[in-house]
Design a protein around this motif. Sequence first.
Motif, PDB file in Angstrom:
ATOM      1  N   TRP A  26      19.413  24.577   4.055  1.00 21.02           N
ATOM      2  CA  TRP A  26      18.063  25.148   3.970  1.00 21.02           C
ATOM      3  C   TRP A  26      17.005  24.110   4.328  1.00 21.02           C
ATOM      4  O   TRP A  26      15.975  24.460   4.920  1.00 21.02           O
ATOM      5  CB  TRP A  26      17.798  25.727   2.587  1.00 21.02           C
ATOM      6  CG  TRP A  26      18.353  27.102   2.468  1.00 21.02           C
ATOM      7  CD1 TRP A  26      19.419  27.480   1.730  1.00 21.02           C
ATOM      8  CD2 TRP A  26      17.882  28.273   3.135  1.00 21.02           C
ATOM      9  NE1 TRP A  26      19.655  28.813   1.884  1.00 21.02           N
ATOM     10  CE2 TRP A  26      18.729  29.341   2.741  1.00 21.02           C
ATOM     11  CE3 TRP A  26      16.853  28.539   4.027  1.00 21.02           C
ATOM     12  CZ2 TRP A  26      18.562  30.631   3.213  1.00 21.02           C
ATOM     13  CZ3 TRP A  26      16.690  29.828   4.478  1.00 21.02           C
ATOM     14  CH2 TRP A  26      17.522  30.858   4.082  1.00 21.02           C
ATOM     15  N   LEU A  27      17.232  22.852   3.994  1.00 22.69           N
ATOM     16  CA  LEU A  27      16.295  21.791   4.375  1.00 22.69           C
ATOM     17  C   LEU A  27      16.203  21.696   5.888  1.00 22.69           C
ATOM     18  O   LEU A  27      15.111  21.632   6.452  1.00 22.69           O
ATOM     19  CB  LEU A  27      16.726  20.454   3.765  1.00 22.69           C
ATOM     20  CG  LEU A  27      15.887  19.249   4.193  1.00 22.69           C
ATOM     21  CD1 LEU A  27      14.481  19.355   3.635  1.00 22.69           C
ATOM     22  CD2 LEU A  27      16.543  17.967   3.757  1.00 22.69           C
ATOM     23  N   TYR A  65      16.934  24.010   8.129  1.00 22.97           N
ATOM     24  CA  TYR A  65      16.253  25.198   8.641  1.00 22.97           C
ATOM     25  C   TYR A  65      14.747  25.116   8.427  1.00 22.97           C
ATOM     26  O   TYR A  65      13.960  25.499   9.290  1.00 22.97           O
ATOM     27  CB  TYR A  65      16.793  26.473   7.979  1.00 22.97           C
ATOM     28  CG  TYR A  65      18.109  26.947   8.534  1.00 22.97           C
ATOM     29  CD1 TYR A  65      18.353  26.977   9.896  1.00 22.97           C
ATOM     30  CD2 TYR A  65      19.115  27.378   7.690  1.00 22.97           C
ATOM     31  CE1 TYR A  65      19.551  27.413  10.401  1.00 22.97           C
ATOM     32  CE2 TYR A  65      20.325  27.822   8.184  1.00 22.97           C
ATOM     33  CZ  TYR A  65      20.542  27.833   9.549  1.00 22.97           C
ATOM     34  OH  TYR A  65      21.730  28.280  10.047  1.00 22.97           O
ATOM     35  N   SER A  66      14.339  24.608   7.295  1.00 18.98           N
ATOM     36  CA  SER A  66      12.910  24.490   7.008  1.00 18.98           C
ATOM     37  C   SER A  66      12.231  23.501   7.943  1.00 18.98           C
ATOM     38  O   SER A  66      11.121  23.747   8.425  1.00 18.98           O
ATOM     39  CB  SER A  66      12.696  24.052   5.560  1.00 18.98           C
ATOM     40  OG  SER A  66      13.234  24.989   4.674  1.00 18.98           O
ATOM     41  N   ALA A  88      12.045  25.117  11.377  1.00 18.23           N
ATOM     42  CA  ALA A  88      11.013  26.155  11.371  1.00 18.23           C
ATOM     43  C   ALA A  88       9.620  25.541  11.365  1.00 18.23           C
ATOM     44  O   ALA A  88       8.709  26.035  12.035  1.00 18.23           O
ATOM     45  CB  ALA A  88      11.196  27.069  10.157  1.00 18.23           C
ATOM     46  N   GLY A  89       9.442  24.446  10.631  1.00 22.20           N
ATOM     47  CA  GLY A  89       8.146  23.772  10.607  1.00 22.20           C
ATOM     48  C   GLY A  89       7.770  23.196  11.960  1.00 22.20           C
ATOM     49  O   GLY A  89       6.617  23.287  12.392  1.00 22.20           O
TER      50      GLY A  89
END
Length: 189
Positions: free
Chosen positions: A141-142, A144-145, A148-149
């Motif tokens: 998730w890190l 992906y974040s 995405a950022g």
Amino acid sequence: MTGIDLSSNSLSGEIPAELLNLQDIQFLNLSRNNLYGGIPNNIGNMTNMESLDFSWNELLGPIPSSISDLMYLSSLNLSNNLLSGEIPDGNQLQTLNDPSIYSNNQGLCGHALSIACTNGSSGTTTPYGVKEHHHELDVVWLYYSVVAGIVFGFWLWFGTLVFWKHWRFAFFHYIDAVQKKVMRKMKHI
């Protein structure tokens, strides 16, 4: 006193050991608080307990085997915590076979959940009782974040240049000015 309901009171900290001295209590509801730590090992001392609700807290670690000593227990809810390990069985717990009472505890396994335990345990756990694969999910998730950022930031910047004519002209004018300055310095070298 036959029961205590302290649900939804924003209580924090560990479950007080003194609470277990109330052996005649029949109903205990500590749900929807911010309690953490483990379920006390001597929970089985509350011999007259009929209803026990520790749901929606941050309790972690194993469910103590002494919970199976609660012979009158007819209602149990340990859902939505961070509990791990094998669910104890025996005595009155055999009759509490609804899997929802243990739901949303990713580290639990045992007969009630139809999840086999590996070598009598829940697998590799961290010091906080949460399974190792949760850490791997956090890392995914890190990533992906971060991606995405970056994508969002790029399109935010690029979108302003595409859709706002004034900013686009100012940006390209600045690029032209820097290019001319570099070219002048290159002539002198």
